[in-house]
Design an enzyme around this catalytic site. Structure first.
Site, mmCIF file in Angstrom:
data_model
loop_
_atom_site.group_PDB
_atom_site.id
_atom_site.type_symbol
_atom_site.label_atom_id
_atom_site.label_comp_id
_atom_site.label_asym_id
_atom_site.label_seq_id
_atom_site.Cartn_x
_atom_site.Cartn_y
_atom_site.Cartn_z
ATOM 1 N N CYS A 55 0.834 -1.214 0.000
ATOM 2 C CA CYS A 55 0.000 0.000 0.000
ATOM 3 C C CYS A 55 0.864 1.258 0.000
ATOM 4 O O CYS A 55 1.688 1.472 0.898
ATOM 5 C CB CYS A 55 -0.911 -0.038 1.229
ATOM 6 S SG CYS A 55 -1.626 1.544 1.670
ATOM 7 N N CYS A 58 0.422 3.456 3.047
ATOM 8 C CA CYS A 58 1.076 2.859 4.218
ATOM 9 C C CYS A 58 2.566 3.183 4.216
ATOM 10 O O CYS A 58 3.151 3.512 5.257
ATOM 11 C CB CYS A 58 0.880 1.348 4.233
ATOM 12 S SG CYS A 58 -0.856 0.828 4.260
ATOM 13 N N CYS A 192 -11.757 -25.279 35.431
ATOM 14 C CA CYS A 192 -10.407 -25.203 34.856
ATOM 15 C C CYS A 192 -10.007 -23.759 34.568
ATOM 16 O O CYS A 192 -10.679 -23.037 33.816
ATOM 17 C CB CYS A 192 -10.368 -26.047 33.581
ATOM 18 S SG CYS A 192 -9.011 -25.673 32.476
ATOM 19 N N CYS A 195 -9.299 -23.036 30.927
ATOM 20 C CA CYS A 195 -10.563 -22.963 30.173
ATOM 21 C C CYS A 195 -11.196 -21.583 30.320
ATOM 22 O O CYS A 195 -11.739 -21.028 29.356
ATOM 23 C CB CYS A 195 -11.537 -24.036 30.658
ATOM 24 S SG CYS A 195 -10.934 -25.734 30.508
#
Length: 443
Positions: A55, A58, A192, A195
Site C-alpha cells: 500500500c 502505508c 479449569c 478454560c
C-alpha cells in the site's frame, strides 16, 4: 499500455512481501500470536496501524508512524499489524482499507477509529488527547485498563457467547459428525483456569469465523464433566482440549495458539482447504461482474475466442484450464469470470485486450481500480506463472481508464453447443422471366 507505465506501477495490485517495520523501530510488530497478550490484556493505551506492505499510503505513513512511536515511548504503546499477512486480525477489527489506525483504550474489545491527521505531530496530539480522557475516567471511578469481558459458566463465554454452539451427548453426532461442515470443538471443565482464560478468545473467534466463512466453520464447546459419553469417546484427559472434526475423517488435535487470532487463522485455513473451487461465471451483465469483483480482492477475467473459432470442444478446453486454476488458487478466494471475444468490447478496450489475439486474461482489483494483463500462454503453466507473480508483488499493473469500471453489456448465456453461421435469406426465382437477349453491358 506502455511498458514504462507498467513497470512504474508494478507491485501494487496484490501485495509485496517486505514488512514496513523492523525490531529496531519503536513500533511494536503485532501478530495473531502476541496481539491478545500485548494489546487486549494490557492496561496501556495502544495506537495500532493495520497496513499492507504493497500500500502506497502505508509506505508514506511509515516515517511519521516511527516518529510518533519514538515520541510516545513509555507513555502510549504504538504498534503495527501486517493485515495482508495476518488477515484474521484485520477481519476481526473490520479493517477494509489501508492504512487503518485503531485506538485501543479503556474498552479493548471496542477500539475507536483514529480520524486525525497522518503527520507525527497529529498522531501524538490524538494519542495524548485520548490518554487525558482515559485518565479523567479513571479519576472519576470509571473502569480503566483492560475491560475484556469474562462471563462465568461453561467454556463458551466472552464476546458473543451465542456464536459458540453448546454440544452435548445428545446432539453431538447430529450437529458435528453428520454435518458436512468443519468443526472446532473445545472440551472444557468449568473449574479449569485455562478454560476460563480461553473462554473469551473462543467466543470472539466463533463470531469472526461464523461471519468470514458464511457459517461453514463452527466453533463448539462440550462440558466434559457433564457430557462424559462423548468426552470418553475421544479420550479427553486434560482441559481444555480442542479437536478438529471434518466429515469422513478422523478427528485431529488442534495444535495452534490459544488467542482468538490464532484460532481464527486456523479456522480460515480449514475453510479454504475444504471449500469447493470458486464458481466460474460467464459475464452476462453488469450485476455478475459487480458482485463477483466487489466480493473478491482480485477478479480473474478471461476473454475466450468466438465460438465459431473454437467450437464447443475448444471452448470447454479453455474453461477446464480455468477451473483447474481456480481450484489451485481457491484459498485466495478470488472471483473467476469469462466472456466471449466481442461480447464486451468496452471491457476489452479498458484492459487492452484484443490487440494480440485470444484467449486473453487479466486480473482486476476493483477497490484500487488496477489491473494486470497476462502476457504468457493460456495454459495451466502460463496462468500459474501470471498469478504467482501477482501474489508475490512482481506483476506489472496499470490503472483502469477514468478509475471506473467499463460499461458491461447484457449477453445471452452460451448454450454449450458449437456455433452456427447466420442463415442467409433465400430468394425464390422460379417465376421470374429471364430474357435470353439481355444486354451484357447492363450487368
Amino acid at each position: 499500455m506502455r511498458p514504462l507505465l507498467l513497470g512504474v506501477l508494478s507491485c501494487s495490485l496484490v501485495l509485496c512481501v517486505q514488512a514496513l517495520y523492523s525490531s529496531s523501530d519503536d513500533v511494536i510488530e503485532l501478530t495473531p500470536s502476541n496481539f491478545n497478550k500485548e494489546v487486549i490484556q494490557s492496561d496501556s493505551l495502544w495506537l495500532v496501524e493495520f497496513y499492507a506492505p504493497w500500500c502506497g499510503h502505508c509506505k508514506s505513513l511509515v516515517p511519521e508512524w516511527k516518529k510518533a512511536a519514538t515520541a510516545l515511548k513509555g507513555i502510549v504503546k504504538v504498534g503495527a499489524v501486517d493485515a495482508d499477512q495476518h488477515k484474521s486480525l484485520g477481519g476481526q477489527y473490520g479493517v477494509r482499507g489501508f492504512p487503518t489506525i485503531k485506538i485501543f483504550g479503556a474498552n479493548k474489545n471496542n477500539p475507536e477509529e483514529y480520524q486525525g491527521g497522518r503527520s507525527s505531530q497529529a498522531i501524538v496530539d490524538g494519542a495524548m488527547n485520548t490518554l487525558r480522557t482515559l485518565v479523567k475516567d479513571r479519576l472519576s471511578g470509571k473502569s480503566g485498563g483492560s475491560s475484556y469481558s469474562k462471563q462465568s459458566g461453561g467454556g463458551s463465554g466472552g464476546g458473543s457467547k451465542k456464536d459458540v454452539v453448546e454440544l452435548t451427548d445428545d446432539n453431538f453426532d447430529k450437529m458435528v459428525l453428520d454435518s458436512g461442515d468443519v468443526w472446532l470443538v473445545e472440551f472444557f471443565a468449568p473449574w479449569c483456569g485455562h478454560c476460563k482464560n480461553l473462554e473469551p478468545e473462543w467466543a470472539a473467534a466463533a463470531t469472526a469465523v461464523k461471519e468470514q466463512t458464511k457459517g461453514k466453520v463452527h466453533l463448539g464447546a462440550v462440558d466434559a464433566t457433564v457430557h462424559q459419553v462423548v468426552s470418553s469417546r475421544y479420550g479427553i484427559r486434560g482441559f481444555p482440549t480442542i479437536k478438529i472434526f471434518r466429515k469422513g475423517e478422523e478427528p485431529e488435535d488442534y495444535q495452534g495458539g490459544r488467542s482468538r487470532g490464532d484460532i481464527i487463522e486456523k479456522a480460515l485455513d480449514l475453510f479454504s482447504d475444504n471449500a469447493p473451487p470458486p464458481e466460474l461465471l460467464e459475464i452476462l451483465g453488469e450485476d455478475v461482474l459487480k458482485k463477483t469483483c466487489e466480493d473478491s480482492q482480485l477478479c480473474i477475467i478471461a476473454v475466450l475466442p468466438h465460438i465459431l473459432d473454437t467450437g464447443a470442444a475448444g471452448r470447454n478446453g479453455y474453461l477446464e484450464v480455468m477451473m483447474k486454476m481456480a481450484d489451485k488458487y481457491k484459498k485466495k478466494m478470488w472471483g473467476w469470470l469469462w466472456t466471449e471475444a466481442g461480447a464486451q468490447m468496452e471491457l476489452e478496450a479498458a484492459l487492452g485486450i484484443g490487440g494480440f489475439g485470444y484467449p486473453a486474461m487479466a486480473a482486476i482489483n476493483t477497490r484500487k481500480m488496477k489491473f494486470a494483463l497476462m502476457r504468457g500462454s493460456f495454459s495451466e503453466t502460463g496462468i500459474h506463472e501470471f498469478l504467482r507473480e501477482l501474489s508475490v508483488g512482481r506483476g506489472s499493473t496499470a490503472t483502469l481508464g477514468g478509475n471506473v469500471m467499463p460499461k458491461i453489456n447484457t449477453a445471452e448465456p452460451w448454450d454449450g453447443k458449437d456455433g452456427q453461421l447466420p442463415v442467409e435469406e433465400e430468394y425464390d426465382l422460379s417465376d421470374v422471366d429471364l430474357d435470353d437477349d439481355f444486354d451484357k453491358d447492363e450487368l
